[in-house]
Design an enzyme around this catalytic site. Structure first.
Site, PDB file in Angstrom:
ATOM      1  NE  ARG A 157      -3.981  -0.097   1.832  1.00  0.00           N
ATOM      2  CZ  ARG A 157      -4.956   0.256   2.656  1.00  0.00           C
ATOM      3  NH1 ARG A 157      -5.027  -0.271   3.845  1.00  0.00           N
ATOM      4  NH2 ARG A 157      -5.840   1.149   2.292  1.00  0.00           N
TER       5      ARG A 157
ATOM      6  CG  ASP B 299     -12.870  -2.598   1.500  1.00  0.00           C
ATOM      7  OD1 ASP B 299     -11.712  -3.056   1.532  1.00  0.00           O
ATOM      8  OD2 ASP B 299     -13.111  -1.380   1.454  1.00  0.00           O
TER       9      ASP B 299
ATOM     10  NE  ARG C 210      -8.512   1.196  11.274  1.00  0.00           N
ATOM     11  CZ  ARG C 210      -7.551   1.222  10.398  1.00  0.00           C
ATOM     12  NH1 ARG C 210      -6.645   0.265  10.392  1.00  0.00           N
ATOM     13  NH2 ARG C 210      -7.465   2.181   9.526  1.00  0.00           N
TER      14      ARG C 210
HETATM   15  C1  EPZ Z   1      -9.400   2.383  -0.315  1.00  0.00           C
HETATM   16  O1  EPZ Z   1      -8.045   2.244   0.084  1.00  0.00           O
HETATM   17  C2  EPZ Z   1     -10.227   2.014   0.895  1.00  0.00           C
HETATM   18  N1  EPZ Z   1      -9.900   2.928   1.980  1.00  0.00           N
HETATM   19  C3  EPZ Z   1      -9.932   0.565   1.295  1.00  0.00           C
HETATM   20  O2  EPZ Z   1     -10.785   0.223   2.364  1.00  0.00           O
HETATM   21  C4  EPZ Z   1     -10.239  -0.336   0.090  1.00  0.00           C
HETATM   22  O3  EPZ Z   1      -9.872  -1.656   0.405  1.00  0.00           O
HETATM   23  C5  EPZ Z   1      -9.451   0.131  -1.132  1.00  0.00           C
HETATM   24  O4  EPZ Z   1      -9.726   1.534  -1.392  1.00  0.00           O
HETATM   25  C6  EPZ Z   1      -9.796  -0.636  -2.401  1.00  0.00           C
HETATM   26  O5  EPZ Z   1     -11.157  -0.538  -2.661  1.00  0.00           O
HETATM   27  C7  EPZ Z   1     -10.513   4.120   2.037  1.00  0.00           C
HETATM   28  O6  EPZ Z   1     -11.325   4.494   1.201  1.00  0.00           O
HETATM   29  C8  EPZ Z   1     -10.181   4.997   3.197  1.00  0.00           C
HETATM   30  P1  EPZ Z   1      -6.256   1.989  -3.421  1.00  0.00           P
HETATM   31  P2  EPZ Z   1      -6.883   2.865  -0.828  1.00  0.00           P
HETATM   32  O7  EPZ Z   1      -5.340   3.151  -3.449  1.00  0.00           O
HETATM   33  O8  EPZ Z   1      -7.404   4.065  -1.500  1.00  0.00           O
HETATM   34  C9  EPZ Z   1      -2.116   0.221  -4.978  1.00  0.00           C
HETATM   35  C10 EPZ Z   1     -11.332  -0.803   4.420  1.00  0.00           C
HETATM   36  O9  EPZ Z   1     -11.316  -2.003   4.815  1.00  0.00           O
HETATM   37  N2  EPZ Z   1      -1.597   1.576  -4.889  1.00  0.00           N
HETATM   38  O10 EPZ Z   1      -7.456   2.017  -4.269  1.00  0.00           O
HETATM   39  O11 EPZ Z   1      -5.677   2.981   0.022  1.00  0.00           O
HETATM   40  C11 EPZ Z   1      -2.471  -0.333  -3.602  1.00  0.00           C
HETATM   41  O12 EPZ Z   1      -1.334  -0.836  -2.923  1.00  0.00           O
HETATM   42  C12 EPZ Z   1     -10.195  -0.245   3.601  1.00  0.00           C
HETATM   43  O13 EPZ Z   1     -12.248  -0.005   4.687  1.00  0.00           O
HETATM   44  C13 EPZ Z   1      -0.310   1.850  -5.303  1.00  0.00           C
HETATM   45  O14 EPZ Z   1       0.422   0.962  -5.743  1.00  0.00           O
HETATM   46  O15 EPZ Z   1      -6.690   1.730  -1.886  1.00  0.00           O
HETATM   47  C14 EPZ Z   1      -3.481  -1.386  -3.944  1.00  0.00           C
HETATM   48  O16 EPZ Z   1      -2.844  -2.555  -4.334  1.00  0.00           O
HETATM   49  C15 EPZ Z   1      -9.015  -1.126   3.550  1.00  0.00           C
HETATM   50  N3  EPZ Z   1       0.156   3.141  -5.193  1.00  0.00           N
HETATM   51  C16 EPZ Z   1      -4.235  -0.761  -5.150  1.00  0.00           C
HETATM   52  O17 EPZ Z   1      -3.337   0.234  -5.666  1.00  0.00           O
HETATM   53  C17 EPZ Z   1      -0.612   4.151  -4.714  1.00  0.00           C
HETATM   54  O18 EPZ Z   1      -0.135   5.280  -4.661  1.00  0.00           O
HETATM   55  C18 EPZ Z   1      -5.552  -0.113  -4.839  1.00  0.00           C
HETATM   56  O19 EPZ Z   1      -5.402   0.693  -3.677  1.00  0.00           O
HETATM   57  C19 EPZ Z   1      -1.913   3.870  -4.314  1.00  0.00           C
HETATM   58  C20 EPZ Z   1      -2.394   2.573  -4.422  1.00  0.00           C
END
Ligand code: EPZ
Length: 419
Positions: free
Chosen positions: A121, A306, A398
């Site tokens: 992440r 999720d 949370r």
């Molecule tokens: C959001 O997280 C949610 N959190 C998460 O909910 C949810 O699991 C996730 O989206 C996916 O739907 C909030 O909205 C606060 P992403 P986020 O950036 O935004 C990679 C819960 O249980 N990535 O969409 O952090 C990342 O590692 C939580 O409520 C990069 O590589 O998720 C992942 O593999 C947990 N570089 C994918 O993209 C970056 O800069 C998607 O992550 C950003 C992300």
């Protein structure tokens, strides 16, 4: 530390209401930093991540009042444009203040998030986009320092992969940037559209929210506004699964069925019955057996990562082999090991979990590893024979508002104990 003690085997029956969405509340709270005027937000869930975000806004200099689900944030002045490590380490979504701070003050200092139970992440995509908007970014002592003394300038930003909070963060930066910003490959999650709705009420000019291309025409200032956030589709989905797994008859109220189509179609495929239960309500029943169905997590409108852990608990009760593929996070199967301790037949192969059912689950002492994993263990506990003790309930706190009270009211034997 709190634990849940669950006595399994009860069919859940009755009405269960859905709270406001935690993942919609967090970005709209960050958006309050974009204006010196007060912003009033309704239907904010009383969960731990919200309290963490409130503390962060206060640290930055905002006045925050939270009463009966209504939050009033007034960021008349920005004292310290920073998200300290103490807060970021407990909640990664703290990085959502980067965009608003940069846009409002031309400077932000945000701790880099460390490791995470569900995957690496990183926030590299947020940072690359901020650079495209004209910010200078450097890293020092575990912090990102972003500076744009001359202000941000609109441009074309194409995300390499879809990121939810990345899209939200950059959207909040773009609304005060000079000129037009186009976001390509943007996240289409309802939480992004909800944020765009609040920003528009504040005076932002945004087109295409909820689609993969958004156009933002920057404005010089934003004003205060009032907004009610959307219902939590993940909590609603968890309750639908609770109804199906216990063979109950649940009316899930105050939800948005149109945000749940991927889950609903899987539940129907498995043999559950889902019907409309009036405006904003869904009724779930299970007339007979459940049958296995494969699931692959995807960005919205696909099947939500999720809900993957909760779905896995359900799959243990379905006849046949369910293949569950996780494509969003690389390490989001910790719950599988705990479900196996309860008697589930699950084989893990990289990003795939192969679940063979139905298997009788028996109560055990289990440990929650993250928010949705804990929900999965609670669901398994509801159907297991005997007593399940779920440890590290702070994870579930949370994001789920008083889940044990809501489940008790529809018949579950679940209580919280402090040890
Ligand atoms: C959001 O997280 C949610 N959190 C998460 O909910 C949810 O699991 C996730 O989206 C996916 O739907 C909030 O909205 C606060 P992403 P986020 O950036 O935004 C990679 C819960 O249980 N990535 O969409 O952090 C990342 O590692 C939580 O409520 C990069 O590589 O998720 C992942 O593999 C947990 N570089 C994918 O993209 C970056 O800069 C998607 O992550 C950003 C992300």
């Amino acid at each position: 530390m709190d634990q849940f003690v669950i006595e399994g085997g009860v069919r859940l029956e009755g009405e269960i209401p859905v709270s406001g969405a935690k993942n919609a509340a967090l970005p709209v709270m960050a958006a309050c930093l974009l204006t010196p005027e007060p912003v009033i937000l309704h239907r904010i869930p009383e969960v731990r991540d919200i309290r963490t975000m409130a503390r962060l806004l206060e640290h930055i200099g905002a006045r925050v009042e939270f009463r009966n689900g209504t939050l009033r944030v007034e960021a008349a002045e920005i004292g310290q444009p920073e998200a300290p490590y103490e807060l970021v380490k407990t909640m990664r979504a703290s990085s959502l203040v980067l965009g608003p701070l940069l846009a409002r003050t031309g400077r932000a200092r945000v701790s880099l998030p460390g490791g995470c139970a569900i995957g690496a992440r990183p926030i590299n995509l947020h940072l690359q986009a901020m650079e495209r908007l004209g910010a200078r970014i450097r890293q020092e002592h575990g912090y990102i320092i972003a500076e744009a003394p001359q202000g941000l300038r609109g441009t074309l930003i194409t995300f390499d992969r879809i990121t939810v909070t990345g899209t939200e963060d950059v959207l909040m930066a773009a609304v005060l940037a000079e000129g037009e910003t186009v976001l390509e490959n943007a996240a289409r999650e309802p939480e992004v559209a909800d944020l765009a709705e609040l920003l528009s009420k504040m005076g932002a000019q945004i087109e295409g929210a909820g689609t993969s291309t958004m156009r933002v025409r920057g404005v010089a200032r934003l004003q205060g506004a009032e907004h009610t956030i959307i219902p939590d589709r993940i909590e609603a989905g968890t309750f639908l699964i609770a109804g199906a797994i216990t063979g109950g008859d649940l009316l899930v109220t105050q939800c948005r069925p149109d945000h749940l189509t991927a889950l609903i179609s899987k539940l129907l495929q498995m043999g559950a019955e889902i019907t409309e239960g009036g405006p904003g309500a869904l009724r779930v029943r299970r007339p007979g057996r459940l049958y296995a169905a494969d699931v692959t997590t995807e960005e919205y409108p696909g099947f939500a990562t999720d809900l993957q852990a909760q779905y896995m608990a359900l799959a243990t009760q379905a006849e046949g082999v369910s293949l569950i593929t996780e494509t969003i996070f690389e390490n989001r199967f910790m719950h599988a090991l705990e479900l196996m301790r309860m008697g589930a037949d699950i084989r893990l192969e990289g990003r795939r979990a192969i679940v063979t059912g139905p298997r009788e689950l028996t109560g055990a002492a289990v440990i929650a590893s993250d928010l949705r994993a804990s929900a999965s263990l609670v669901l398994a506990g509801l159907v297991a024979r005997g007593e399940t003790i779920v440890d590290r309930v702070y994870h579930i706190d949370r994001g789920y508002e008083r889940i044990e009270e809501k489940l008790s009211r529809v018949g579950a034997r679940i209580r919280r104990i402090s040890v």
